[in-house]
Scaffold this active site. Structure first.
Site: not given
Length: 159
Positions: A28, A86, A123-124, A126, A50
């Site tokens: 965290d 996104d 990135t994955e 993305e 998130d």
């Protein structure tokens, strides 16, 4: 990063590239406020975090001023945050949060892959989101301008 599987992929990629100037933290992000270090970083990447769409969870967003206070302690004087998502609502929230904190914004794009920006590292997440036709939102926020309004006004009037 909270997700250990994602962290392992990133660590493996860094090893393949033989980079030695990258550090990872798994857990965290609020724990970072307890971190005392003499070594400061020049850049923080926040990629596809998130969005926490529930209005009551805004304080938990990684671009909320609570986290900007933490990053400000960990980053060099002219350090930067590179942010990608996104989620348009999270992006708009983040732009406002960065601006209200006094960060200098640049390279803002509402559609990264059609913007002409050439230094992007995919990135994955993305790759997944863009393959679904979703636009990728991106900006850079510099701590160069951080300070209280009073300090910025004082600096402006005395310089």
């Amino acid at each position: 990063e909270k997700n250990k599987d994602v962290m392992i992929l990133a660590v493996e990629k860094i090893k393949r590239l033989r980079l030695s100037n990258v550090k990872f933290y798994c857990g965290d992000a609020m724990v970072l406020k307890e971190l005392e270090t003499r070594t400061k970083c020049e850049r923080i990447y926040i990629n596809f975090c998130d969005p926490l769409p529930n209005r009551g969870k805004r304080k938990q967003r990684l671009t909320h001023h609570r986290f900007l206070d933490i990053y400000n302690k960990l980053i060099t004087e002219n350090g930067e945050i590179f942010f990608k998502t996104d989620n348009r609502a999270l992006f708009e929230f983040s732009l406002n949060s960065f601006a209200e904190y006094g960060l200098r914004l640049k390279n803002i794009t509402l559609d990264l892959h059609n913007s002409g920006y050439e230094e992007n590292i995919m990135t994955e997440y993305e790759t997944l989101f863009s393959s679904q036709g979703l636009p990728i939102y991106r900006c850079e926020a510099s701590f160069k301008s951080v300070g209280t309004i009073e300090k910025r006004l004082y600096d402006w009037f005395t310089n």
